[in-house]
Design an enzyme around this catalytic site. Sequence first.
Site, PDB file in Angstrom:
ATOM      1  N   ASP A   1      23.352  91.973  75.227  1.00 27.85           N
ATOM      2  CA  ASP A   1      23.115  93.351  75.478  1.00 27.85           C
ATOM      3  C   ASP A   1      24.464  93.872  76.123  1.00 27.85           C
ATOM      4  O   ASP A   1      24.765  95.085  76.173  1.00 27.85           O
ATOM      5  CB  ASP A   1      22.069  93.727  76.753  1.00 27.85           C
TER       6      ASP A   1
ATOM      7  N   GLN B   1      14.659  92.841  79.046  1.00 24.23           N
ATOM      8  CA  GLN B   1      14.344  94.541  78.940  1.00 24.23           C
ATOM      9  C   GLN B   1      14.400  95.289  80.148  1.00 24.23           C
ATOM     10  O   GLN B   1      13.506  94.536  81.048  1.00 24.23           O
ATOM     11  CB  GLN B   1      13.001  94.496  78.124  1.00 24.23           C
TER      12      GLN B   1
ATOM     13  N   LYS C   1      12.596  95.463  68.337  1.00 24.37           N
ATOM     14  CA  LYS C   1      13.768  94.438  68.422  1.00 24.37           C
ATOM     15  C   LYS C   1      13.220  93.326  67.705  1.00 24.37           C
ATOM     16  O   LYS C   1      13.891  92.591  66.819  1.00 24.37           O
ATOM     17  CB  LYS C   1      14.060  94.229  69.711  1.00 24.37           C
TER      18      LYS C   1
END
Length: 276
Positions: A115, A92, A48
Amino acid sequence: MKIIDGKALATKLRANIKETIDKSTQKPGLAVVIVGTDPASQIYVRNKIKACAEVGISSYSYELPENATQAQVETLLDTLAVDERINGILLQLPLPKGLDGESAMAHIPVEKDVDGFSAENLGLLAMNKAKIAACTPSGIMTMLRSEGVDCTGKNAVVLGRSDTVGKPMAMLLLNANATVTVCHSKTKDLKTICQNADILVSAIGKAKFVTADMVKDGAIVIDVGMNRDENGKLCGDVDFENVKEKCSLITPVPGGVGPMTITTLMQNTCIATFKE
Ligand code: NAP
């Protein structure tokens, strides 16, 4: 039959994102928070950060130790929530054992939740009002649009009901006017349901679970799964070699849905920055 080249589409979209950012005076900032040392999570985070650099997004990496407390994680997220350099925050997941991901996610403001995993964003998606949706299903919708697929009135079947893939996928398809059926481990007669699918999305995580006899002629098959086959080779949920002959469109693994996920994260960061 056409194989959708997710890698090529992702490359094209990333070039567009870079162009938008290059033209802008404001550079998007993405904070990536990782807790602990899970090797898979570390690879995802590295990828990422690399993708951010390629398109001109400034990334800010925060690493907390495996034994970090819930309060430490949430305090960091609270700080990032008010940091003006940061337009998007990515936590994460999964967090190490003993930490509560859901509670931590609640510390990411909806406008920085790139996200799309927060309860608020999922709720907005259910109401067809979300600006940002989860990256993997959102990337799949981009793929379908790029192939000129109109979901209106189509029978869409989603295999899997996770909060991060299956459920948001189902809601996006519903918002695009498909008639959606969601299947899971307790579903009865899954094969018959699949045989009726114009669009079949599999996100269950079982190698070669979807076989040719489950697929209708001319169906669109999207494979989200990332599994290892008996030889340790990366494969999807779909028995690709046999299923592809029956499809009008199909995504391969690797090179299908995967590359679109990070690209969508970049797009979501731009949406959060430029409030498009
Ligand atoms: P997950 O949280 O483990 O959810 C799996 C879902 O599949 C659950 O809803 C489960 O049902 C259902 N399921 C399991 N076995 C089944 C069966 N035999 N029949 C019907 N349904 C069954 O997984 P996930 O996070 O959604 O991920 C799914 C797959 O996608 C994994 O392989 C993952 O690695 C991959 N993935 C890929 C990307 C990408 O970018 N390419 C991104 C995310 C995930 P229950 O709810 O009843 O348990």
